[in-house]
Enzyme design. Structure first.
Site, PDB file in Angstrom:
ATOM      1  N   ARG A 107      42.333  31.575  56.883  1.00 21.87           N
ATOM      2  CA  ARG A 107      42.510  30.501  55.911  1.00 21.87           C
ATOM      3  C   ARG A 107      41.916  29.205  56.452  1.00 21.87           C
ATOM      4  NH1 ARG A 107      43.042  29.484  50.567  1.00 21.87           N
ATOM      5  NH2 ARG A 107      44.897  28.300  49.985  1.00 21.87           N
ATOM      6  N   THR A 151      38.500  33.598  44.219  1.00 19.02           N
ATOM      7  CA  THR A 151      38.531  34.754  45.087  1.00 19.02           C
ATOM      8  C   THR A 151      37.810  36.029  44.696  1.00 19.02           C
ATOM      9  OG1 THR A 151      40.621  35.675  44.344  1.00 19.02           O
ATOM     10  CG2 THR A 151      40.736  33.963  45.960  1.00 19.02           C
ATOM     11  N   GLU A 186      37.877  29.168  46.548  1.00 21.41           N
ATOM     12  CA  GLU A 186      38.870  28.565  45.652  1.00 21.41           C
ATOM     13  C   GLU A 186      38.352  28.481  44.226  1.00 21.41           C
ATOM     14  OE1 GLU A 186      40.249  25.843  43.774  1.00 21.41           O
ATOM     15  OE2 GLU A 186      42.253  26.661  43.975  1.00 21.41           O
ATOM     16  N   ASP A 189      44.291  23.322  47.195  1.00 19.64           N
ATOM     17  CA  ASP A 189      45.448  24.218  47.127  1.00 19.64           C
ATOM     18  C   ASP A 189      46.698  23.569  47.715  1.00 19.64           C
ATOM     19  OD1 ASP A 189      44.377  26.317  45.765  1.00 19.64           O
ATOM     20  OD2 ASP A 189      44.118  27.631  47.487  1.00 19.64           O
ATOM     21  N   SER A 192      48.560  29.809  49.807  1.00 24.27           N
ATOM     22  CA  SER A 192      47.674  30.660  49.018  1.00 24.27           C
ATOM     23  C   SER A 192      48.506  31.667  48.235  1.00 24.27           C
ATOM     24  CB  SER A 192      46.708  31.397  49.947  1.00 24.27           C
ATOM     25  OG  SER A 192      45.963  32.378  49.243  1.00 24.27           O
ATOM     26  N   SER A 193      47.879  32.244  47.211  1.00 25.39           N
ATOM     27  CA  SER A 193      48.482  33.354  46.471  1.00 25.39           C
ATOM     28  C   SER A 193      47.806  34.681  46.763  1.00 25.39           C
ATOM     29  CB  SER A 193      48.414  33.088  44.963  1.00 25.39           C
ATOM     30  OG  SER A 193      49.121  31.919  44.626  1.00 25.39           O
ATOM     31  N   GLY A 225      42.354  35.639  41.323  1.00 25.52           N
ATOM     32  CA  GLY A 225      43.072  35.147  40.160  1.00 25.52           C
ATOM     33  C   GLY A 225      43.992  33.979  40.379  1.00 25.52           C
ATOM     34  N   GLY A 226      43.842  33.198  41.460  1.00 23.84           N
ATOM     35  CA  GLY A 226      44.737  32.071  41.668  1.00 23.84           C
ATOM     36  C   GLY A 226      46.179  32.530  41.764  1.00 23.84           C
TER      37      GLY A 226
END
Length: 600
Positions: free
Chosen positions: A117, A411, A431, A458, A483-484, A506-507
């Site tokens: 990350r 992503t 992102e 984010d 993050s997701s 997909g966020g």
């Protein structure tokens, strides 16, 4: 130090413990922006069956590159590196060396959660995205800036994973991408449509000259696009390793592009770049349906939120979620939405970089403990409540404020299982689509290059609430934004054999796409392709999005009668999934994008 998780220990611990840019740029809707990239049509997929190994990726050229590396005797990690390098070329809107990612890798004995990350520069401050009046700035205004760029972590992570779990020489893994960059690849329909729809990419002179015609039109579908700058950069990285990216001419060129932007220039320095370190974290595993589901710990919120949702549904043990038909009913979806709202309330309050925020009760697994999930399940009522609040895992009394909803994007996902049963799930990102819209050529002076991320958006734009309580995911120097991303591996806990690999872009909706696919593949016994193609749902605290054209009016009206705020939207997931069966490795790729599964 590398932190490896033997599966037997992970399962034993569980037993002891009971584990597209079509928006209005001037005023984006936070929930609308929590969707992934724009819809660009469906690609029909029937699914795949491979006997020995399989590579699932967001583009056929990338999947074939991974297959090529496996054929040459490479490991799953080797193949993933080759896949990612090609994705950065052919799918630049989603990921690349200017971004970061999470890699969950199983080498047959140990599970490693590689954290690549991005990090905030040492000069970043909590008010980074506040305007002169102290208010959060417009999201899209923040995106297209040098200040939105975090220190890229992808290359350092991939190299660390290769040193630990690779088999082929590092430079060999660059060959497929270099060949495509030099000889050219046809611009895909999706890339063309995203270029045509993006309102910001033109603002970067390098990107405008590379991705658009002299008349300012997006390069047409089928156009043979070469990227000589990226080919040259890849050749240097292949020979010199990732250090060449974080020091020297490449690093200086990166900084030149982000510290001199007209709007919100970056405070990043050569020291920030040279000091970046990937982290080998301990995977976070949870028991579900007698399987061991493993994913990423914070700074990802994905695994915790996914397993909270599924865990709450398992506690409820309702016939409404027992099969596909019952789940896609007003009663089934109401239960899922309410479980999701509870998980997202916890996510908003507690989850952030673990080096900056303490886990509730000192252990992130406190959010997955059976007693806690039972207590949260008891909060679900026949009619939705107006407000859902975070719980108290580990009997924690916290002074943290919940983070307000704000956009998330991003992503690309890769799933690989090799002929020896080793495998990985890797989700990577820049992102927003096309990241910060800053294309850099590495100082080569050649056309093309790579796009830089906007991952610092984010972070919570607001560092604290009106009462002065800090928000866990606020901007801080050296911090990794929440993050997701949810790269997921599933194991048989008794044999310690890999059962499945999956994930999605997909966020914030990644959490739902992953949960849906796990339900389909493991609870409802669907093939990966059939599970992936199920209608998408994206439930956040304030509203629930249902995939446009996939739900009838009766269902929407019935959900509203239960107090749900629902809207129809295009929900363009990009799920990849692999499932090991007696018939072979079943593969699935999302028809909403350009995914493909290659193998043998």
């Amino acid at each position: 130090m590398t932190r490896k998780t033997p599966l037997a220990l992970a399962f034993a611990a569980l037993l002891i413990g009971c584990a597209g840019l079509s928006e209005d740029v001037s005023s984006p809707d936070p929930v609308e922006l929590q969707q992934p990239e724009m819809a660009t049509g469906l690609q029909e997929r029937e699914g795949w069956v491979h006997e020995n190994y399989a590579v699932a990726a967001a583009n056929p050229l990338a999947a074939e590159a991974g297959k090529q590396i496996l054929e040459q005797g490479g490991s799953a990690v080797d193949a993933a590196i080759a896949v990612q390098l090609v994705l950065g070329l052919v799918e630049p809107q989603s990921s690349g060396i200017g971004g970061g990612g999470f890699l969950l890798s199983w080498d047959g004995e140990h599970l490693i959660a590689w954290d690549g990350r991005e990090t905030a520069p040492a000069g970043a401050t909590p008010d980074l995205f506040l305007d002169a009046e102290g208010r959060p700035m417009n999201f899209m205004e923040a995106v297209a800036s040098g200040g939105a760029v975090g220190v890229p972590g992808l290359l350092a992570m991939l190299e660390a994973a290769h040193k630990e779990q690779g088999e082929l020489p590092w430079e060999q893994l660059f060959e497929p991408a270099i060949q495509l960059a030099e000889e050219g690849f046809p611009v895909s329909s999706r890339l063309h449509q995203m270029l045509a729809a993006d309102p910001l990419l033109h603002s970067n002179p390098a990107a405008r000259g590379f991705y658009f015609t002299q008349e300012g039109e997006a390069l047409p579908e089928g156009h043979l696009l070469t990227n000589p700058a990226l080919a040259a950069i890849y050749r240097q990285l292949a020979q010199e390793g990732s250090e060449a990216f974080y020091t020297g001419a490449l690093a200086e060129n990166l900084l030149e592009n982000i510290t001199r932007t007209e709007h919100l220039p970056s405070s990043m320095t050569l020291e920030d770049l040279a000091g970046y370190q990937p982290i080998a974290r301990e995977a976070l595993c949870a028991s579900w349906l007698e399987q061991l589901v493993c994913g990423f710990p914070p700074p990802s919120s994905g695994q915790l939120a996914v397993m909270q949702i599924l865990g709450i549904l398992e506690v409820l043990n309702k016939p409404e979620t027992a099969n596909q038909e019952n789940f896609y009913s007003p009663e089934g979806l109401h239960l899922y939405i309410e479980a999701s709202r509870l998980a997202f309330a916890d996510r908003a309050k507690y989850l952030a970089d673990p080096d900056f925020v303490e886990a509730p009760g000192g252990d992130w697994s406190s959010l997955l403990q059976p007693d806690y999930l039972k207590s949260r399940a008891r909060e679900i009522a026949p009619v939705a409540r107006d407000e859902v609040r975070a719980g108290f895992p580990g009997n924690l009394i916290s002074n943290l404020a919940p983070q307000p909803e704000q956009p998330e994007y991003g992503t690309s996902h890769i799933s690989i299982i090799d002929s020896q049963g080793r495998g990985l799930a890797m989700t990577t990102s820049v992102e927003q689509a096309f990241g910060s819209r800053i294309l850099v050529d590495g100082g080569t002076g050649l056309a093309g290059g790579y796009l830089l991320n906007n991952q610092l958006t984010d972070f919570s734009f607001r560092p604290e609430d009106d009462a002065g309580r800090p928000i866990a995911n606020r901007v801080e120097p050296g911090k990794r934004p929440r993050s997701s991303m949810s790269p997921t591996l599933v194991f048989n806990p008794h044999s310690e054999e890999l059962v499945a690999s999956l994930g999605s872009p997909g966020g914030a909706a990644i959490i739902h796409y992953t949960a849906k696919t796990l339900l389909g593949m493991l609870q409802w016994q669907l093939s990966p392709q059939d599970a992936i193609q199920l209608p998408n749902i994206a439930a956040f605290d304030s509203r629930t999005l249902l995939e446009k054209g996939r739900f009838d009016d009766y269902l929407l009206v019935s959900l509203e009668a239960r107090g749900q705020k629902v809207e129809e939207r295009e929900l363009t997931s990009g799920i990849q999934g692999l499932l090991v069966t007696p018939q072979g490795i079943l593969g699935g790729a999302d028809p909403r994008r350009e995914g493909w599964v290659a193998g043998d």
